[in-house]
Design an enzyme around this catalytic site. Structure first.
Site, PDB file in Angstrom:
ATOM      1  N   LEU A   1       0.883  -1.163   0.000  1.00 35.49           N
ATOM      2  CA  LEU A   1       0.000   0.000   0.000  1.00 35.49           C
ATOM      3  C   LEU A   1       0.920   1.211   0.000  1.00 35.49           C
ATOM      4  CD1 LEU A   1      -2.851  -0.654   2.616  1.00 35.49           C
ATOM      5  CD2 LEU A   1      -3.123  -0.272   0.170  1.00 35.49           C
ATOM      6  N   ASP A   2       0.602   2.205  -0.812  1.00 35.77           N
ATOM      7  CA  ASP A   2       1.411   3.413  -0.832  1.00 35.77           C
ATOM      8  C   ASP A   2       1.456   4.053   0.546  1.00 35.77           C
ATOM      9  OD1 ASP A   2       1.823   3.192  -3.598  1.00 35.77           O
ATOM     10  OD2 ASP A   2      -0.079   4.193  -4.000  1.00 35.77           O
ATOM     11  N   ARG A   3       2.476   4.846   0.764  1.00 39.15           N
ATOM     12  CA  ARG A   3       2.632   5.528   2.048  1.00 39.15           C
ATOM     13  C   ARG A   3       1.391   6.347   2.405  1.00 39.15           C
ATOM     14  NH1 ARG A   3       7.995   9.104   3.483  1.00 39.15           N
ATOM     15  NH2 ARG A   3       7.385   9.711   5.586  1.00 39.15           N
TER      16      ARG A   3
ATOM     17  N   SER B   1      -1.686   5.729   1.517  1.00 42.39           N
ATOM     18  CA  SER B   1      -2.893   4.905   1.547  1.00 42.39           C
ATOM     19  C   SER B   1      -2.951   4.152   2.873  1.00 42.39           C
ATOM     20  CB  SER B   1      -2.902   3.917   0.383  1.00 42.39           C
ATOM     21  OG  SER B   1      -2.905   4.608  -0.851  1.00 42.39           O
TER      22      SER B   1
ATOM     23  N   ARG C   1      -0.496   2.608  -7.872  1.00 48.62           N
ATOM     24  CA  ARG C   1      -1.368   3.769  -7.674  1.00 48.62           C
ATOM     25  C   ARG C   1      -2.588   3.745  -8.587  1.00 48.62           C
ATOM     26  NH1 ARG C   1       0.904   7.180  -4.139  1.00 48.62           N
ATOM     27  NH2 ARG C   1      -0.333   8.994  -4.716  1.00 48.62           N
TER      28      ARG C   1
END
Length: 198
Positions: free
Chosen positions: A50-52, A54, A150
């Site tokens: 998961l992106d930072r 998110s 993303r």
């Protein structure tokens, strides 16, 4: 001892890895939080990322087969996200998302998208999202079978509704449930069995 399966609610601004990398933070910034700051279990690794910026459900395991099945795109599995976007999406925008949109030269696969009648039961984000009274927001529930980098953010932007907050609610049959940001728990026997049947 059998394999370990950990369900974790990744908070906002936390890296989906156990080390912060080789680049030290700037002198005036706080240290980067990683999975190591929350999960005191050795030798488990995140399945996907998961992106930072998110939040939401992550699965960590030491079972390489399960990790491979859930990470390899050709074994597509459902991932469900709660997505707060700018403005109220039109029926046409939602239809576009469902049919697939072109992002970075790639056409996304069809997916499930529903406009949520009420905001999901989430705790406040820390820090909170930018609040602009002149711009209304809406929540979507999006279920994808793929997970490009993303992707959800790029999809909503492509139809004119930038993502403000993104929370992964489910991975296959696993759900956030009662977990709060920063909390983790072992998978239940039923959840473990479902993972072994992938």
């Amino acid at each position: 001892m059998g394999y370990q399966y950990i369900l974790f609610y990744k908070p906002y601004n936390v890296l989906s890895q156990f080390s912060s990398g080789s680049t030290p933070p700037a002198a005036d910034s706080a240290p980067r939080l990683t999975l190591k700051d929350f999960i005191p279990i050795a030798d488990v690794y995140p399945v996907g990322r998961l992106d930072r910026d998110s939040e939401g459900l992550m699965l960590l395991t030491d079972n390489g087969r399960v990790q491979h099945r859930l990470s390899e795109p050709r074994f597509g599995h459902r991932r469900t996200y709660w997505v707060q976007v700018e403005h109220l999406p039109s029926t046409a925008a939602i239809a576009q998302l469902r049919q697939g949109v072109t992002i970075k030269g790639y056409r996304t696969l069809p997916c499930q998208v529903e406009l949520m009648a009420i905001a999901p039961p989430l705790s406040e984000r820390d820090p909170p999202i930018r609040d602009r009274q002149s711009i209304p927001t809406a929540w979507l529930e999006m279920t994808l079978q793929e997970g490009k980098n993303r992707q959800v953010r790029r999809m909503t932007a492509a139809v004119g509704h930038p993502t403000l907050r993104l929370v992964r609610q489910a991975i296959a049959h696993l759900h956030l449930g009662d977990l709060q940001p920063g909390q983790w728990r072992p998978a239940t026997p039923a959840e473990r069995q479902g993972l072994l049947q992938l």
